[in-house]
Scaffold this motif. Structure first.
Motif, PDB file in Angstrom:
ATOM      1  N   ARG A  71      37.834  29.789  51.373  1.00 45.48           N
ATOM      2  CA  ARG A  71      38.003  29.163  49.734  1.00 45.48           C
ATOM      3  C   ARG A  71      38.868  28.012  49.633  1.00 45.48           C
ATOM      4  NH1 ARG A  71      39.203  34.744  48.679  1.00 45.48           N
ATOM      5  NH2 ARG A  71      41.261  34.248  47.909  1.00 45.48           N
ATOM      6  N   LEU A  72      39.888  27.910  50.275  1.00 43.09           N
ATOM      7  CA  LEU A  72      40.670  26.743  50.168  1.00 43.09           C
ATOM      8  C   LEU A  72      39.936  25.522  50.756  1.00 43.09           C
ATOM      9  CD1 LEU A  72      44.159  27.968  51.236  1.00 43.09           C
ATOM     10  CD2 LEU A  72      43.381  27.471  48.890  1.00 43.09           C
ATOM     11  N   ALA A  75      37.472  23.887  48.360  1.00 41.92           N
ATOM     12  CA  ALA A  75      37.823  23.279  47.651  1.00 41.92           C
ATOM     13  C   ALA A  75      38.721  21.992  48.135  1.00 41.92           C
ATOM     14  CB  ALA A  75      39.157  24.019  47.079  1.00 41.92           C
ATOM     15  N   ALA A  99      48.168  23.623  44.539  1.00 41.14           N
ATOM     16  CA  ALA A  99      46.678  23.765  44.156  1.00 41.14           C
ATOM     17  C   ALA A  99      46.208  25.193  44.931  1.00 41.14           C
ATOM     18  CB  ALA A  99      45.949  22.790  44.803  1.00 41.14           C
ATOM     19  N   ARG A 102      47.127  28.106  43.434  1.00 34.68           N
ATOM     20  CA  ARG A 102      46.319  28.413  42.109  1.00 34.68           C
ATOM     21  C   ARG A 102      44.737  28.953  42.465  1.00 34.68           C
ATOM     22  NH1 ARG A 102      47.875  24.028  40.021  1.00 34.68           N
ATOM     23  NH2 ARG A 102      46.382  22.633  40.939  1.00 34.68           N
ATOM     24  N   ILE A 103      44.255  28.313  43.556  1.00 33.44           N
ATOM     25  CA  ILE A 103      42.944  29.104  43.956  1.00 33.44           C
ATOM     26  C   ILE A 103      42.873  30.087  44.327  1.00 33.44           C
ATOM     27  CG2 ILE A 103      41.316  28.482  45.744  1.00 33.44           C
ATOM     28  CD1 ILE A 103      41.852  25.277  45.245  1.00 33.44           C
ATOM     29  N   GLU A 106      43.302  32.573  41.630  1.00 34.14           N
ATOM     30  CA  GLU A 106      42.107  32.813  40.803  1.00 34.14           C
ATOM     31  C   GLU A 106      40.987  33.633  41.398  1.00 34.14           C
ATOM     32  OE1 GLU A 106      40.624  28.799  40.466  1.00 34.14           O
ATOM     33  OE2 GLU A 106      42.067  28.210  38.984  1.00 34.14           O
ATOM     34  N   GLY A 107      40.943  33.726  42.972  1.00 32.23           N
ATOM     35  CA  GLY A 107      40.136  34.423  43.540  1.00 32.23           C
ATOM     36  C   GLY A 107      40.484  35.858  43.727  1.00 32.23           C
TER      37      GLY A 107
END
Length: 109
Positions: A71-72, A75, A99, A102-103, A106-107
């Motif tokens: 996921r990171l 992004a 960041a 935060r990502i 959110e996941g």
């Protein structure tokens, strides 16, 4: 001037010798013996032993850590998953830490 019929080329013998030495070195390096170059156990460091990298997550499983790292990276954040003395940790550079958190948050929602 003709070729000397008694001339022996040493190149094939030298090539075989070099290959033989490489075979012996690789057999030693990858052997299961305790004194093998690659048989030493991996050193697991503390969370702060990874240079500039800082932990942003503590995944419960290898699969969860790989998914979080993916996921990171999707992004645009470079991330490393490693096993520390405290368990699995997902590490990023300090500039990307906020960041990344935060990502990951959110996941998790």
């Amino acid at each position: 001037m003709g070729h000397d019929s008694g001339h022996v080329s040493w190149a094939p013998f030298l090539a075989f010798a070099v290959v033989g030495v490489l075979i012996m070195v690789l057999r030693w390096a990858y052997s299961a013996r305790r004194d093998s170059l690659l048989s030493t156990p991996v050193h697991r460091g503390r969370d702060n032993d990874y240079g500039l990298l800082v932990p942003v997550a503590a995944p419960q499983s290898e699969l969860g850590g790989v998914r979080a790292r993916q996921r990171l990276e999707a992004a645009g954040i470079k991330a490393t998953l490693t096993r520390t003395e405290s368990g699995l940790r997902l590490l990023v550079f300090p500039d990307d830490a906020d960041a990344a958190r935060r990502i990951l948050n959110e996941g998790a929602s």
